[in-house]
Design a protein around this motif. Structure first.
Motif, PDB file in Angstrom:
ATOM      1  N   VAL A   1     -30.994 -60.465  -0.100  1.00  0.00           N
ATOM      2  CA  VAL A   1     -32.078 -59.674   0.493  1.00  0.00           C
ATOM      3  C   VAL A   1     -32.663 -60.792   2.139  1.00  0.00           C
ATOM      4  N   LYS A   2     -32.429 -60.122   3.516  1.00  0.00           N
ATOM      5  CA  LYS A   2     -31.792 -60.102   5.061  1.00  0.00           C
ATOM      6  C   LYS A   2     -33.690 -60.621   5.295  1.00  0.00           C
TER       7      LYS A   2
ATOM      8  N   GLU B   1     -40.392 -58.803   9.486  1.00  0.00           N
ATOM      9  CA  GLU B   1     -40.364 -57.664   8.244  1.00  0.00           C
ATOM     10  C   GLU B   1     -39.651 -57.756   7.052  1.00  0.00           C
ATOM     11  N   ALA B   2     -40.344 -57.931   6.035  1.00  0.00           N
ATOM     12  CA  ALA B   2     -39.543 -57.246   4.560  1.00  0.00           C
ATOM     13  C   ALA B   2     -40.666 -57.308   3.425  1.00  0.00           C
ATOM     14  N   PHE B   3     -39.961 -56.165   2.485  1.00  0.00           N
ATOM     15  CA  PHE B   3     -40.875 -55.897   1.223  1.00  0.00           C
ATOM     16  C   PHE B   3     -41.528 -54.963   1.485  1.00  0.00           C
ATOM     17  N   GLY B   4     -41.222 -54.684   2.782  1.00  0.00           N
ATOM     18  CA  GLY B   4     -42.236 -52.934   3.430  1.00  0.00           C
ATOM     19  C   GLY B   4     -43.403 -53.996   4.101  1.00  0.00           C
ATOM     20  N   GLY B   5     -43.582 -55.008   3.921  1.00  0.00           N
ATOM     21  CA  GLY B   5     -44.487 -55.527   5.059  1.00  0.00           C
ATOM     22  C   GLY B   5     -44.387 -56.860   6.107  1.00  0.00           C
ATOM     23  N   LYS B   6     -44.775 -57.467   6.436  1.00  0.00           N
ATOM     24  CA  LYS B   6     -44.693 -58.438   7.548  1.00  0.00           C
ATOM     25  C   LYS B   6     -44.832 -59.563   7.611  1.00  0.00           C
ATOM     26  N   THR B   7     -43.864 -60.367   7.620  1.00  0.00           N
ATOM     27  CA  THR B   7     -43.704 -61.815   7.133  1.00  0.00           C
ATOM     28  C   THR B   7     -43.951 -62.940   7.842  1.00  0.00           C
ATOM     29  N   GLU B   8     -44.569 -64.583   7.989  1.00  0.00           N
ATOM     30  CA  GLU B   8     -44.068 -65.786   9.228  1.00  0.00           C
ATOM     31  C   GLU B   8     -44.574 -66.471   8.040  1.00  0.00           C
ATOM     32  N   GLU B   9     -43.036 -67.540   9.090  1.00  0.00           N
ATOM     33  CA  GLU B   9     -43.026 -68.734   8.055  1.00  0.00           C
ATOM     34  C   GLU B   9     -42.476 -69.447   9.176  1.00  0.00           C
ATOM     35  N   ILE B  10     -43.049 -70.853   9.306  1.00  0.00           N
ATOM     36  CA  ILE B  10     -43.684 -71.977   9.676  1.00  0.00           C
ATOM     37  C   ILE B  10     -43.007 -72.812   9.585  1.00  0.00           C
ATOM     38  N   TRP B  11     -41.773 -73.759  10.168  1.00  0.00           N
ATOM     39  CA  TRP B  11     -40.930 -74.752  10.026  1.00  0.00           C
ATOM     40  C   TRP B  11     -41.340 -75.731  10.788  1.00  0.00           C
TER      41      TRP B  11
ATOM     42  N   ILE C   1     -47.156 -60.226   4.142  1.00  0.00           N
ATOM     43  CA  ILE C   1     -48.426 -59.622   4.399  1.00  0.00           C
ATOM     44  C   ILE C   1     -48.025 -58.017   4.281  1.00  0.00           C
ATOM     45  N   ASN C   2     -48.925 -57.562   3.474  1.00  0.00           N
ATOM     46  CA  ASN C   2     -49.069 -55.914   3.592  1.00  0.00           C
ATOM     47  C   ASN C   2     -50.380 -55.560   3.325  1.00  0.00           C
TER      48      ASN C   2
END
Length: 382
Positions: free
Chosen positions: A147-148, A39-49, A64-65
């Motif tokens: 930002v963490k 979660e970040a910036f008030g929304g949900k995050t997804e990161e695929i490496w 995603i907000n």
């Protein structure tokens, strides 16, 4: 005061030792790979490496907000001039780019430790195998705010774990000469080959088997010690009934996915004959040679044979008519593995088939079809 200063100095030295710098290589940051959510910036995050390949790692990111994508990123970490650089581009939710056509946002590497990757302006911190923090410096007017992003990932269970073996990395690449003089063989544990998969019960005079494993970036290494009172190699055509002569059979599932591999390359079942030829089934449902995948040397003294083997690993995209490259191995990787021996003293067909993993059910001769019966190797950097 003097003693306090010495104490601080010792503590500082201890912390420095704990944060020992690693070489700027992708294999040292492979733990970043995977699908991460946070979660970040008030929304949900997804990161695929992705895992390291061809000198780079690649990622996609989205924020995603309220159920809608706010923006995307494409990121890469690539090897350049004996170092690494992280580069990225931003896109709106309609894929219109933030940067110009040839512009990228670059983060040169500062240093790598066991649990950190620090770039200029972005860093990755490993909390555990399923959690990491990413810190990003973001400029807002004349200020820089860090930002963490706290990420977690699920590691899917790909198949039942029949047998888990930790395999140590070799500091010196073993020479395939059947002599096993390298230090890694002294550090590795013997594992038994003692599960009857096919045939009647055998005596210890007839057969005994054990093996060790090691790995480097380029290959998996096997040392097998087989006691067999009679060695039989009656079939001179390597592609005819190869399983009925004495042979060592190595089962490899590069990504430990399990599943069917009878006439495909989801996994491999390499039969190494006494003359060194290597055979497995092809996609055309017949045997073909895979001598380029395996380098082996057997030394037999009386009734005991020592096999030393180098195994190059290929993923399930392997194409028999195309150009293929073995994958690079890295710590914490799981590999599906089993080892077996076809024993024939003097019969029309093999008399025994003895494996390294326990197989449930009446039909135990399923390794050539089903990779789910394989054991699991965990590659460790020892």
């Amino acid at each position: 005061m003097k003693h306090f200063s010495i104490f601080l100095l010792l503590m500082s030295c201890s912390l420095i030792a704990q944060e020992q710098k690693l070489e700027p290589k992708l294999e040292n940051i492979a733990w970043i790979s995977g699908t991460w959510h946070g979660e970040a910036f008030g929304g949900k995050t997804e990161e695929i490496w992705s895992e390291p390949s061809a000198g780079s790692m690649m990622a996609t990111f989205k924020l995603i907000n309220e159920g809608k994508v706010t923006f995307y990123e494409i990121e890469i970490i690539r090897e350049i001039e004996n170092s690494l650089v992280l580069q990225l581009k931003h896109f709106n939710n309609d894929l219109k780019g933030w940067e110009t056509k040839d512009e990228t946002v670059d983060f040169p590497l500062k240093y790598i430790t066991k649990n950190k990757v620090v770039f200029e302006g972005m860093s990755f911190e490993k909390v555990s195998d399923t959690e990491m923090n990413v810190y990003v410096d973001i400029k807002a007017e004349d200020k820089v705010e860090t930002v963490k992003f706290n990420y977690k990932k699920q590691i899917p269970v790909k198949k039942p774990v029949n047998q888990l073996i930790e395999v140590k990395k070799a500091a010196v690449t073993p020479i395939i000469d059947g002599k096993a003089k390298e230090a890694i063989w002294g550090k590795s544990k013997w594992q038994p080959i003692n599960q009857l998969w096919l045939g009647e019960a055998y005596s210890q005079d007839d057969f005994q088997g054990r093996y060790k494993l090691a790995w480097t970036e380029d290959a998996l290494y096997l040392l097998a010690e087989i006691t067999d009172d009679i060695l039989l190699d009656k079939e001179k055509d390597p592609l005819k009934a190869w399983w009925d002569d004495d042979c060592l059979e190595i089962f490899i599932d590069e990504n430990n996915s399990g599943g069917n591999h009878q006439f495909n390359h989801n996994a491999f079942a390499y039969h190494i004959a006494l003359d060194g030829n290597v055979v497995d089934m092809s996609t055309e449902e017949k045997g073909i040679l895979f001598n380029s995948h395996i380098t082996s040397k057997r030394i037999t003294t009386r009734n005991q044979s020592v096999w030393e083997v180098k195994i190059s690993l290929y993923d399930d995209t392997y194409n028999e008519s195309g150009t293929n490259f073995p994958i690079k191995l890295s710590a914490n990787k799981n590999v599906g593995f089993a080892l077996a021996y076809c024993d024939n003293d003097n019969s029309a067909t093999r008399e025994n088939f003895i494996g390294s993993v326990k197989v449930e059910g009446e039909d135990k001769n399923r390794g050539w079809i089903d990779a789910s019966i394989f054991g699991t190797l965990l590659l460790i950097d020892d």
